[in-house]
Design a protein around this motif. Sequence first.
Motif, PDB file in Angstrom:
ATOM      1  N   HIS A 293      13.090  -6.921  -9.208  1.00  0.00           N
ATOM      2  CA  HIS A 293      11.679  -7.273  -9.213  1.00  0.00           C
ATOM      3  C   HIS A 293      11.167  -7.188  -7.779  1.00  0.00           C
ATOM      4  N   VAL A 294       9.845  -6.997  -7.616  1.00  0.00           N
ATOM      5  CA  VAL A 294       9.294  -6.748  -6.280  1.00  0.00           C
ATOM      6  C   VAL A 294       8.041  -7.566  -6.019  1.00  0.00           C
ATOM      7  N   LEU A 295       8.058  -8.305  -4.923  1.00  0.00           N
ATOM      8  CA  LEU A 295       6.861  -8.920  -4.349  1.00  0.00           C
ATOM      9  C   LEU A 295       6.618  -8.189  -3.037  1.00  0.00           C
ATOM     10  N   CYS A 296       5.503  -7.473  -2.942  1.00  0.00           N
ATOM     11  CA  CYS A 296       5.246  -6.597  -1.798  1.00  0.00           C
ATOM     12  C   CYS A 296       4.028  -7.070  -1.016  1.00  0.00           C
ATOM     13  N   GLU A 297       4.162  -7.055   0.306  1.00  0.00           N
ATOM     14  CA  GLU A 297       3.032  -7.450   1.145  1.00  0.00           C
ATOM     15  C   GLU A 297       1.838  -6.533   0.918  1.00  0.00           C
ATOM     16  N   LYS A 298       0.659  -7.072   1.238  1.00  0.00           N
ATOM     17  CA  LYS A 298      -0.560  -6.295   1.158  1.00  0.00           C
ATOM     18  C   LYS A 298      -0.697  -5.450   2.431  1.00  0.00           C
ATOM     19  N   PRO A 299      -1.449  -4.347   2.385  1.00  0.00           N
ATOM     20  CA  PRO A 299      -1.926  -3.679   1.174  1.00  0.00           C
ATOM     21  C   PRO A 299      -0.746  -3.023   0.462  1.00  0.00           C
ATOM     22  N   ILE A 300      -0.886  -2.814  -0.825  1.00  0.00           N
ATOM     23  CA  ILE A 300       0.242  -2.327  -1.609  1.00  0.00           C
ATOM     24  C   ILE A 300       0.755  -0.983  -1.108  1.00  0.00           C
ATOM     25  N   GLY A 301      -0.134  -0.153  -0.533  1.00  0.00           N
ATOM     26  CA  GLY A 301       0.282   1.150  -0.022  1.00  0.00           C
ATOM     27  C   GLY A 301      -0.748   1.701   0.931  1.00  0.00           C
ATOM     28  N   LEU A 302      -0.621   2.981   1.233  1.00  0.00           N
ATOM     29  CA  LEU A 302      -1.558   3.628   2.148  1.00  0.00           C
ATOM     30  C   LEU A 302      -2.784   4.199   1.435  1.00  0.00           C
ATOM     31  N   THR A 303      -2.630   4.531   0.153  1.00  0.00           N
ATOM     32  CA  THR A 303      -3.719   5.142  -0.611  1.00  0.00           C
ATOM     33  C   THR A 303      -3.696   4.623  -2.045  1.00  0.00           C
ATOM     34  N   ALA A 304      -4.806   4.836  -2.737  1.00  0.00           N
ATOM     35  CA  ALA A 304      -4.865   4.472  -4.150  1.00  0.00           C
ATOM     36  C   ALA A 304      -3.905   5.336  -4.958  1.00  0.00           C
ATOM     37  N   ALA A 305      -3.757   6.602  -4.564  1.00  0.00           N
ATOM     38  CA  ALA A 305      -2.848   7.502  -5.276  1.00  0.00           C
ATOM     39  C   ALA A 305      -1.405   7.008  -5.162  1.00  0.00           C
ATOM     40  N   GLU A 306      -1.047   6.513  -3.985  1.00  0.00           N
ATOM     41  CA  GLU A 306       0.301   5.978  -3.789  1.00  0.00           C
ATOM     42  C   GLU A 306       0.498   4.722  -4.633  1.00  0.00           C
ATOM     43  N   ALA A 307      -0.529   3.889  -4.681  1.00  0.00           N
ATOM     44  CA  ALA A 307      -0.459   2.691  -5.515  1.00  0.00           C
ATOM     45  C   ALA A 307      -0.321   3.056  -6.993  1.00  0.00           C
ATOM     46  N   GLN A 308      -1.029   4.108  -7.413  1.00  0.00           N
ATOM     47  CA  GLN A 308      -0.916   4.581  -8.796  1.00  0.00           C
ATOM     48  C   GLN A 308       0.499   5.060  -9.091  1.00  0.00           C
TER      49      GLN A 308
ATOM     50  N   ALA B  81      15.477 -10.160  -7.144  1.00  0.00           N
ATOM     51  CA  ALA B  81      14.142  -9.728  -6.714  1.00  0.00           C
ATOM     52  C   ALA B  81      14.127  -9.549  -5.198  1.00  0.00           C
ATOM     53  N   VAL B  82      13.198  -8.726  -4.724  1.00  0.00           N
ATOM     54  CA  VAL B  82      13.064  -8.531  -3.276  1.00  0.00           C
ATOM     55  C   VAL B  82      11.620  -8.773  -2.854  1.00  0.00           C
ATOM     56  N   TYR B  83      11.491  -9.293  -1.655  1.00  0.00           N
ATOM     57  CA  TYR B  83      10.193  -9.415  -0.993  1.00  0.00           C
ATOM     58  C   TYR B  83      10.159  -8.378   0.117  1.00  0.00           C
TER      59      TYR B  83
ATOM     60  N   TRP C  61       9.824   1.805  -0.575  1.00  0.00           N
ATOM     61  CA  TRP C  61      10.900   0.836  -0.798  1.00  0.00           C
ATOM     62  C   TRP C  61      10.702   0.034  -2.073  1.00  0.00           C
ATOM     63  N   ALA C  62       9.474  -0.141  -2.511  1.00  0.00           N
ATOM     64  CA  ALA C  62       9.249  -0.767  -3.807  1.00  0.00           C
ATOM     65  C   ALA C  62       9.827   0.109  -4.918  1.00  0.00           C
ATOM     66  N   LEU C  63       9.647   1.411  -4.797  1.00  0.00           N
ATOM     67  CA  LEU C  63      10.203   2.336  -5.788  1.00  0.00           C
ATOM     68  C   LEU C  63      11.733   2.291  -5.784  1.00  0.00           C
ATOM     69  N   LYS C  64      12.326   2.225  -4.589  1.00  0.00           N
ATOM     70  CA  LYS C  64      13.791   2.147  -4.496  1.00  0.00           C
ATOM     71  C   LYS C  64      14.297   0.828  -5.082  1.00  0.00           C
ATOM     72  N   ALA C  65      13.528  -0.235  -4.882  1.00  0.00           N
ATOM     73  CA  ALA C  65      13.917  -1.524  -5.452  1.00  0.00           C
ATOM     74  C   ALA C  65      13.883  -1.480  -6.979  1.00  0.00           C
ATOM     75  N   LEU C  66      12.868  -0.835  -7.528  1.00  0.00           N
ATOM     76  CA  LEU C  66      12.801  -0.690  -8.982  1.00  0.00           C
ATOM     77  C   LEU C  66      13.981   0.116  -9.506  1.00  0.00           C
ATOM     78  N   GLU C  67      14.336   1.158  -8.780  1.00  0.00           N
ATOM     79  CA  GLU C  67      15.492   1.977  -9.169  1.00  0.00           C
ATOM     80  C   GLU C  67      16.771   1.146  -9.156  1.00  0.00           C
ATOM     81  N   ALA C  68      16.806   0.152  -8.260  1.00  0.00           N
ATOM     82  CA  ALA C  68      17.973  -0.728  -8.166  1.00  0.00           C
ATOM     83  C   ALA C  68      17.871  -1.914  -9.122  1.00  0.00           C
TER      84      ALA C  68
END
Length: 330
Positions: free
Chosen positions: A92-107, A69-71, A82-89
């Motif tokens: 598991h991912v624990l990501c700091e807040k906010p999850i992204g720049l936009t709701a669309a990116e979070a989706q 897993a990565v933090y 980088w969360a997407l790249k971690a999933l590709e690898a």
Amino acid sequence: MKKVRWGILSTAKIGREKVIPGMQASAFCDIAAIASRNIEDAQAVANKLGISKAYGSYEALLDDQDIDAVYIPLPNQLHVPWALKALEANKHVLCEKPIGLTAAEAQQLLKAVGQKLHLKVMEAFMYRFHPQWQYAKEMVMEGKIGDLKTIQSFFSYYNDDPNNIRNQKEAGGGGLMDIGCYCISLSRFIFDKEPARVMGKVEYDKNFGVDQMASGVLDFGFGTSTFTCSTQLTPFQRVNILGTTVGIEIEIPFNAPTDAPTKVWVHSKQGKKEIIFDIANQYTLQGDLFSQAILNDTPVPTPLEDAVNNMKAIEAIFESSDKGRWIELG
């Protein structure tokens, strides 16, 4: 006891000073590697914190098959990529807040997780796991404050450094993304639902272009939450949760100390009662609970949908300020 083997993407201050030491005290976390864009920086932090592996690139850490897993404490604009790249690898991912720049990116991240259901992803709102917040949540859910009617929260600090990432617009800086997200998150956490509409007033720094103060009202239908956050005011934080019979005041709601007890005050017609909580490290608790979800293949404590909904509310506050009206959330 089996532990999750963690890698850290970045030598960011929050990781060095708070999260990594907290997770190293966890019963279920093994901080096994850290990466930086500069191998010297990674090695220096690894030596200081007793981490066995150091990498000079994030990609190299993700290629390490021994890491489960990565933090991610990277700047906001790098969270989802980088969360997407971690999933590709297959991490598991624990990501700091906010999850992204936009709701669309979070989706976008949520969709990717839906395609890799064996992997866990969670936004790191660590405050929720502290005993003082668990106490407040339990009091509300069990009806011990009467009917929940309103929440008031305030979070501020002073930072006018142009080189600080929080004052850089392209990096997703500004107070609402950095600390106002807590005020929105706690409101949704305590009300246990999504706001029907929001109203916001945002003030921008004329030099940095980021919001230096934001105030908002979240309408939950049967109650409201109001907040102010600022990156250019005296440092202060406080939360008041008010019901028809009892109010709960949390003294240090977000940056709870890891070396001293915390306290809340319960206000009622009988007077003011002080509740003291033993020393607790919310980063250790977060690391334990997330790692246990990995080890036991159970749902994470805070589902990723929660992060998407928090981003929707943040965006709506900005939109409301721009348009000068309530913004409906559906």
